[in-house]
Structures are given as C-alpha cells and as structure tokens.
Enzyme design. Structure first.
Site, PDB file in Angstrom:
ATOM      1  NE  ARG A  22      42.938  22.612  20.420  1.00  0.00           N
ATOM      2  CZ  ARG A  22      43.273  23.076  19.214  1.00  0.00           C
ATOM      3  NH1 ARG A  22      42.416  23.024  18.224  1.00  0.00           N
ATOM      4  NH2 ARG A  22      44.454  23.607  19.029  1.00  0.00           N
ATOM      5  NE  ARG A  26      36.807  26.484  17.974  1.00  0.00           N
ATOM      6  CZ  ARG A  26      37.584  26.576  16.912  1.00  0.00           C
ATOM      7  NH1 ARG A  26      37.484  27.592  16.113  1.00  0.00           N
ATOM      8  NH2 ARG A  26      38.468  25.634  16.653  1.00  0.00           N
ATOM      9  NE  ARG A  35      37.342  31.188  24.241  1.00  0.00           N
ATOM     10  CZ  ARG A  35      37.697  32.435  23.940  1.00  0.00           C
ATOM     11  NH1 ARG A  35      37.268  33.423  24.668  1.00  0.00           N
ATOM     12  NH2 ARG A  35      38.488  32.674  22.916  1.00  0.00           N
ATOM     13  CG  ASP A  71      46.950  27.605  23.001  1.00  0.00           C
ATOM     14  OD1 ASP A  71      45.971  27.106  22.420  1.00  0.00           O
ATOM     15  OD2 ASP A  71      48.020  27.847  22.421  1.00  0.00           O
ATOM     16  CE1 TYR A 146      50.797  27.943  15.319  1.00  0.00           C
ATOM     17  CE2 TYR A 146      51.589  26.347  16.922  1.00  0.00           C
ATOM     18  CZ  TYR A 146      50.656  26.731  15.975  1.00  0.00           C
ATOM     19  OH  TYR A 146      49.595  25.914  15.691  1.00  0.00           O
TER      20      TYR A 146
HETATM   21  O1  CP3 Z   1      40.569  20.644  25.243  1.00  0.00           O
HETATM   22  C1  CP3 Z   1      41.807  20.633  25.238  1.00  0.00           C
HETATM   23  O2  CP3 Z   1      42.488  19.881  24.524  1.00  0.00           O
HETATM   24  C2  CP3 Z   1      42.525  21.526  26.227  1.00  0.00           C
HETATM   25  C3  CP3 Z   1      42.895  22.817  25.829  1.00  0.00           C
HETATM   26  C4  CP3 Z   1      43.871  23.069  24.696  1.00  0.00           C
HETATM   27  C5  CP3 Z   1      43.736  24.207  23.854  1.00  0.00           C
HETATM   28  N1  CP3 Z   1      44.834  24.276  23.048  1.00  0.00           N
HETATM   29  C6  CP3 Z   1      42.616  25.158  23.916  1.00  0.00           C
HETATM   30  C7  CP3 Z   1      42.289  25.946  22.708  1.00  0.00           C
HETATM   31  C8  CP3 Z   1      45.043  22.416  24.330  1.00  0.00           C
HETATM   32  C9  CP3 Z   1      45.636  21.134  24.857  1.00  0.00           C
HETATM   33  C10 CP3 Z   1      45.658  23.197  23.298  1.00  0.00           C
HETATM   34  C11 CP3 Z   1      46.970  22.889  22.703  1.00  0.00           C
HETATM   35  C12 CP3 Z   1      47.333  23.510  21.437  1.00  0.00           C
HETATM   36  N2  CP3 Z   1      47.218  24.806  21.066  1.00  0.00           N
HETATM   37  C13 CP3 Z   1      48.012  22.824  20.402  1.00  0.00           C
HETATM   38  C14 CP3 Z   1      48.401  21.394  20.452  1.00  0.00           C
HETATM   39  C15 CP3 Z   1      47.245  20.526  20.185  1.00  0.00           C
HETATM   40  C16 CP3 Z   1      46.906  20.360  18.735  1.00  0.00           C
HETATM   41  O3  CP3 Z   1      45.796  20.764  18.360  1.00  0.00           O
HETATM   42  O4  CP3 Z   1      47.745  19.863  17.989  1.00  0.00           O
HETATM   43  C17 CP3 Z   1      48.242  23.738  19.367  1.00  0.00           C
HETATM   44  C18 CP3 Z   1      48.893  23.442  18.053  1.00  0.00           C
HETATM   45  C19 CP3 Z   1      47.744  24.992  19.802  1.00  0.00           C
HETATM   46  C20 CP3 Z   1      47.746  26.290  19.083  1.00  0.00           C
HETATM   47  C21 CP3 Z   1      46.333  26.706  18.826  1.00  0.00           C
HETATM   48  N3  CP3 Z   1      45.534  27.359  19.752  1.00  0.00           N
HETATM   49  C22 CP3 Z   1      45.554  26.468  17.670  1.00  0.00           C
HETATM   50  C23 CP3 Z   1      46.051  25.781  16.410  1.00  0.00           C
HETATM   51  C24 CP3 Z   1      44.256  26.976  17.931  1.00  0.00           C
HETATM   52  C25 CP3 Z   1      43.024  26.877  17.055  1.00  0.00           C
HETATM   53  C26 CP3 Z   1      42.638  28.135  16.395  1.00  0.00           C
HETATM   54  C27 CP3 Z   1      41.170  28.055  15.985  1.00  0.00           C
HETATM   55  O5  CP3 Z   1      40.383  28.843  16.529  1.00  0.00           O
HETATM   56  O6  CP3 Z   1      40.826  27.216  15.146  1.00  0.00           O
HETATM   57  C28 CP3 Z   1      44.270  27.523  19.225  1.00  0.00           C
HETATM   58  C29 CP3 Z   1      43.123  28.140  19.925  1.00  0.00           C
HETATM   59  C30 CP3 Z   1      42.486  27.262  20.937  1.00  0.00           C
HETATM   60  N4  CP3 Z   1      43.171  26.617  21.921  1.00  0.00           N
HETATM   61  C31 CP3 Z   1      41.088  27.014  21.097  1.00  0.00           C
HETATM   62  C32 CP3 Z   1      40.967  26.179  22.226  1.00  0.00           C
HETATM   63  C33 CP3 Z   1      39.702  25.677  22.858  1.00  0.00           C
HETATM   64  C34 CP3 Z   1      39.936  27.538  20.206  1.00  0.00           C
HETATM   65  C35 CP3 Z   1      39.758  28.997  20.178  1.00  0.00           C
HETATM   66  C36 CP3 Z   1      38.996  29.696  21.294  1.00  0.00           C
HETATM   67  O7  CP3 Z   1      38.108  29.118  21.958  1.00  0.00           O
HETATM   68  O8  CP3 Z   1      39.280  30.888  21.436  1.00  0.00           O
END
Ligand code: CP3
Length: 340
Positions: A22, A26, A35, A71, A146
């Site tokens: 990540r 944010r 974004r 994602d 999920y």
């Molecule tokens: O920076 C990186 O690591 C690359 C991008 C990335 C994202 N998601 C972008 C993202 C990666 C590798 C992921 C993988 C992902 N997505 C995982 C596995 C990694 C982990 O955290 O264990 C999981 C479980 C997800 C599912 C997911 N997507 C979650 C739990 C969330 C967070 C929700 C929140 O807002 O708290 C997301 C959304 C997400 N994916 C964001 C980002 C940058 C944040 C929301 C946004 O900017 O809209």
C-alpha cells in the site's frame, strides 16, 4: 543484478531492497490530489492515472520495487460479478456467492478483452520504471472470502460454513478463482511485470489443518502455474504465524510475514534458507522517530546477514502515516549493508 530480484532469489546484492505494501495511496498528498472522488475501480481503469499513482511512491521514497496500482477484486469485477470498492470499507459484493448456480457468474478471464487497461498500465510502467514492477493477484481464499461474505468480515463465518458444509462447491469455487488469478498474473508478466505477489491477506483466520486441506492446494496450484514465467513469486498473509510452514509449501520464492512473527523466529519455524519479506509493524510509523529507528534496527538485526531478504511493512501503510517517516525508513534500510 537488481537488488530486489537478487534478494528474492537469495543471491548477493549491493543494498537491502525495500518497498511498502500500500505504498500508493491515501498517505500521499500527491495521491489524494490526483485520485479524485470516484470509485478506485474507475481510477484503476484509467491507465494514465494508474501508472502515475504507481510511480508516485517510487519517486518520493526511492523504493526498490513498484507495485501496480490495482486491487485484488479487479478480475472478478472485470468479468461482471458485481463488485464495488467502498472508501473506508473495502470490496462490497452486490449479490454474494451462495450456491452452485453462482459458479456460472465466474467465467474465465480474458485479460486482453476484460482488463486491457491493466495491461496498458503495466506496459507503460515497464518502459518507464528503473526498478522492477510487482504485479499481483488475490489468493483464492481471500477473494472467496469477499465473494461469500459480501464484504469485509471479522469472523469469516459464512466462508467457513460453506467450506466445511459443501466442500464440493468450495473446491469448485476455488478452481475458478485459481484460473482467474493465474490468467491475471500471467498477463501482467507478459506485459512487463518483473515479480508477482499473491495476497492471501486473511488466510490467518484459518486453523492449520483447515488451511492445509481447504486452501493450500489452490494457492499451490497458482504458484505451479506461474512457475514457468521465470519471475519471483511472493506469498503473503496477515496473522499467519501458525500456518507459515504450510504457506511456505505453496511454492513461492519469497514468504511475506507480518509483524507478529520476528524474522529469526520465522526462519526457525520454516528453515534457515527461507527468503523472507517484512515485517515492520505499520503502526510503528506513527510513533516518535526514535521508536521507528529502534524497530527498523530490530527487524534488520533479526534478518542478520541473510541475503534472501526484502524489507517491507508487516501489512499495508496506514493512511495516517507521515510520508517523511517512510522516507526515513528507506534511508535507514539503504544505509544497512546486506550481509553486514
Ligand atoms: O500500493 C499498493 O499496495 C498497490 C495497490 C493495491 C491496492 N489494493 C490499492 C487500494 C494493492 C496491492 C491492493 C490489494 C488489496 N486490496 C488487498 C491485499 C492487500 C492487503 O491489504 O492485505 C486487499 C485485501 C484488498 C481489498 C481492499 N481494497 C481493501 C481492504 C481496501 C481498503 C478500503 C479502505 O478504504 O480502507 C481497498 C481499497 C484500496 N485498494 C485503496 C487502495 C489505494 C484505498 C481506497 C481508495 O483510494 O479508494
């Protein structure tokens, strides 16, 4: 040889490589400013934007690898399962997976037709980046959780009930998700990704015998079916201390560990030659800088002089992290000599 790729292979290299799960997101003001407010799935579908977001943390932190801005739910979204990603919540499923008929909603992924934007982003990044690009997919269990729960869960109760109550349906679901992960990962490497990470973020919710019987074969199948690509594979989950030895048996080159298991203890459990990635507690980055220095030093010390090591957090960057702290962490890791 590139330090990150060498470390993934356990080969000698010049500086300890570091990147952050990540790292795009944010915690970066430059991320928040470009974004926009729509769904992250729309940002991912815009190759110019997705490539720029992937590059931002590499520029700012000088990390030794980039991770694709995407994602784990992108493949299931792209084949029309009905997924959104809600800010502050995570993936939310319109109609959760319940019964055999739902298997028909999981057709195979044709990456060129279904996720052309991902491939365009990867191609643009491969020509622009001077460090390897990590492609990734969600592991079958974590994606299944999920689809079945309909969103984030604390107990994974529905997932476990389906797994134990209807093993045939469970294994049929995992077969589909293996195919999706493999198709997605292979297409990312074809387009220029130099390493792959399989995120089984929530596998730590399972007892070892349950993981071994119901999940490990699917994750092993993913690694078997990408082995010919010749790029390092990383296998990561959270809270996986009790199943680390089983995750190691899935066949990745690198095992990611969270902060609950010190690196020396992880190698004691799995074997001294294991290539590890991790495992600074992301919350430490919110503490005073002296505490950060101590914790980074402790992680490096526990790795000792093992060349098979990639520095990372034990899970993703917390949104409230000050980017200056991560810059400092990278400097500390780079000042440390591998093998010294
Ligand atoms: O920076 C990186 O690591 C690359 C991008 C990335 C994202 N998601 C972008 C993202 C990666 C590798 C992921 C993988 C992902 N997505 C995982 C596995 C990694 C982990 O955290 O264990 C999981 C479980 C997800 C599912 C997911 N997507 C979650 C739990 C969330 C967070 C929700 C929140 O807002 O708290 C997301 C959304 C997400 N994916 C964001 C980002 C940058 C944040 C929301 C946004 O900017 O809209």
């Amino acid at each position: 040889m590139d330090p990150f790729l060498a470390a993934c292979r356990g080969l000698p290299h010049e500086r300890t490589p570091v990147w952050f799960m990540r790292q795009a997101g944010r915690s970066l003001p430059e991320y928040r400013s470009i974004r926009g407010t729509g769904s992250i799935l729309d940002a991912i579908a815009d190759p110019g934007l997705a490539a720029e977001i992937t590059l931002q943390p590499v520029r700012r932190y000088d990390t030794d690898a980039a991770i694709l801005f995407s994602d784990i739910v992108v493949p299931v979204h792209a084949i029309g399962f009905g997924v959104d990603v809600v800010p502050g919540v995570g993936p939310v499923i319109e109609r959760p997976f319940e019964r055999t008929a739902d298997l028909d909603r999981l057709r195979p992924l044709d990456p060129e037709a279904d996720t052309p934007y991902v491939l365009e982003t990867v191609r643009a990044l491969a020509s622009e980046l001077t460090v390897p690009l990590i492609g990734f997919a969600g592991a079958p269990f974590t994606v299944a959780s999920y689809l079945i729960e309909g969103g984030p869960s604390r107990t994974y109760a529905r997932t476990k009930a389906l797994m134990l109550g209807d093993p045939n349906l469970w294994f049929a679901l995992l077969d589909r998700l293996v195919d999706l992960a493999v198709a997605s990962l292979r297409s990312q490497v074809d387009a220029g990704a130099g390493a792959l990470q399989l995120f089984d973020s929530w596998a730590g919710a399972l007892a070892p015998p349950v993981y071994e019987r119901y999940v490990l074969p699917a994750s092993r199948s993913v690694f078997d079916r990408i082995a010919d690509l010749g790029v390092p594979g990383i296998h990561f989950g959270v809270g996986t201390g009790e199943i680390l030895h089983l995750m190691a048996a899935a066949g990745s080159d690198v095992l990611g560990v969270d902060w609950r298991v010190p690196l020396d203890e992880a190698r004691r459990r799995i074997g001294p030659d294991t290539v590890l990635q991790g495992n600074l507690d992301p919350a430490v980055c919110l503490a005073p800088i002296e505490a950060v220095d101590t914790a980074v030093g402790d992680v490096l010390r526990r790795n000792g002089d093992h060349p098979g090591y990639v520095f990372n957090l034990g899970h993703g960057v917390l949104p409230e992290t000050d980017p200056a702290v991560l810059e400092h962490v990278v400097d500390l890791v780079h000042a440390h000599r591998p093998g010294g």
